[in-house]
Motif scaffolding. Structure first.
Motif, PDB file in Angstrom:
ATOM      1  N   GLN A  80       0.986  -1.016   0.086  1.00 15.71           N
ATOM      2  CA  GLN A  80       0.074   0.046   0.066  1.00 15.71           C
ATOM      3  C   GLN A  80       1.000   1.008  -0.127  1.00 15.71           C
ATOM      4  O   GLN A  80       0.364   2.360  -0.534  1.00 15.71           O
ATOM      5  N   ASN A  81       2.065   1.315   0.697  1.00 15.93           N
ATOM      6  CA  ASN A  81       2.663   2.360   1.107  1.00 15.93           C
ATOM      7  C   ASN A  81       3.857   2.553  -0.438  1.00 15.93           C
ATOM      8  O   ASN A  81       5.007   2.649   0.009  1.00 15.93           O
ATOM      9  N   SER A  83       4.510   5.275  -1.773  1.00 22.15           N
ATOM     10  CA  SER A  83       5.286   6.460  -1.506  1.00 22.15           C
ATOM     11  C   SER A  83       6.613   6.396  -0.835  1.00 22.15           C
ATOM     12  O   SER A  83       7.327   7.175  -0.469  1.00 22.15           O
ATOM     13  N   SER A  84       6.775   5.070   0.049  1.00 21.67           N
ATOM     14  CA  SER A  84       7.932   4.736   0.667  1.00 21.67           C
ATOM     15  C   SER A  84       9.052   4.460  -0.298  1.00 21.67           C
ATOM     16  O   SER A  84      10.349   4.555   0.229  1.00 21.67           O
ATOM     17  N   ARG A 116      -2.225   3.803  -7.403  1.00 17.78           N
ATOM     18  CA  ARG A 116      -1.527   4.110  -6.397  1.00 17.78           C
ATOM     19  C   ARG A 116      -0.182   4.800  -6.871  1.00 17.78           C
ATOM     20  O   ARG A 116       0.267   5.838  -6.516  1.00 17.78           O
ATOM     21  N   CYS A 120       1.131   8.761  -6.941  1.00 14.15           N
ATOM     22  CA  CYS A 120       2.035   8.937  -6.317  1.00 14.15           C
ATOM     23  C   CYS A 120       2.991   9.995  -7.394  1.00 14.15           C
ATOM     24  O   CYS A 120       3.591  10.995  -6.950  1.00 14.15           O
TER      25      CYS A 120
END
Length: 214
Positions: A80-81, A83-84, A116, A120
């Motif tokens: 999910q992340n 953006s990391s 996603r 981003c």
């Protein structure tokens, strides 16, 4: 001539060195090992040998092992992340905005992951459509029908006038076999002998277009 451009998503719109695709790959191996009840090292080897015959790990598990919990797989292997791993690069948006062609994403990832990533990177608006693995009934690249569906969504230009940009030579080779124009994004210069033109990053695409169209 070029009338339209198809883009892969992972390791194409963003650098392979970001680590996002490696994380997805790791999660696929963990999932495969658990489902088959084998060590992760063995699962990794099988994914790099047997699974490649099916285009994706998911299709391999479905056809060879009767796997059917598709939504669980999609949820687990795509983080999910994002953006990391990824960040906005104004050069990417600027490059895409200047390309005077219909553009689409053709990815073997699910739409949730694709959206996603595009959000981003702040580039979703530059693509007419995003065609994911569900759109292709889980038979995506390198199956010929996946490319044909994508081209139809772009207005059905002649395939020889469609450029496909991807980071994986087998997917590009399959597109080339249909008569299309392949372009490899090869950040690390690992694929120098595949007979496909290449660029280090997708940001080099305008220079490549200038070269072949001049």
């Amino acid at each position: 001539m070029i009338q339209a451009i198809l883009f892969d998503l992972d390791n194409t719109l963003y650098p392979a060195s970001s680590g996002l695709d490696r994380e997805i790959d790791r999660r696929m191996t963990v999932f495969t090992a658990r489902y088959l009840g084998i060590p992760e090292k063995e699962a990794h080897v099988l994914r790099k040998t047997d699974a490649r015959l099916y285009g994706t790990t998911l299709q391999w598990l479905r056809e060879a092992y009767g796997f059917h919990d598709i939504e669980d797989y999609i949820l687990e292997v795509h983080p999910q992340n994002v953006s990391s791993f990824l960040s906005y690069n104004p050069k990417l948006a600027g490059m895409l905005s200047q390309l005077p062609y219909p553009k689409a994403i053709l990815t073997n990832s699910p739409i949730e992951h694709a959206e996603r990533v595009l959000e981003c990177l702040k580039v979703r608006s530059y693509f007419d459509v995003v065609l994911d693995i569900r759109f292709n009934q889980f038979r995506g690249k390198p199956y010929p029908e996946a490319y044909r569906r994508a081209i139809n969504m772009l207005g059905a230009p002649p395939i020889e006038e469609v450029l496909f940009v991807d980071d994986l030579p087998p997917y590009l080779t399959a597109f080339k076999a249909l008569g299309g124009q392949p372009l490899l994004v090869d950040e690390e210069g690992k694929h120098t002998d595949v007979g496909i033109p290449s660029i280090p990053t997708v940001l080099d695409l305008p220079r490549y277009l200038d070269k072949i169209l001049s």
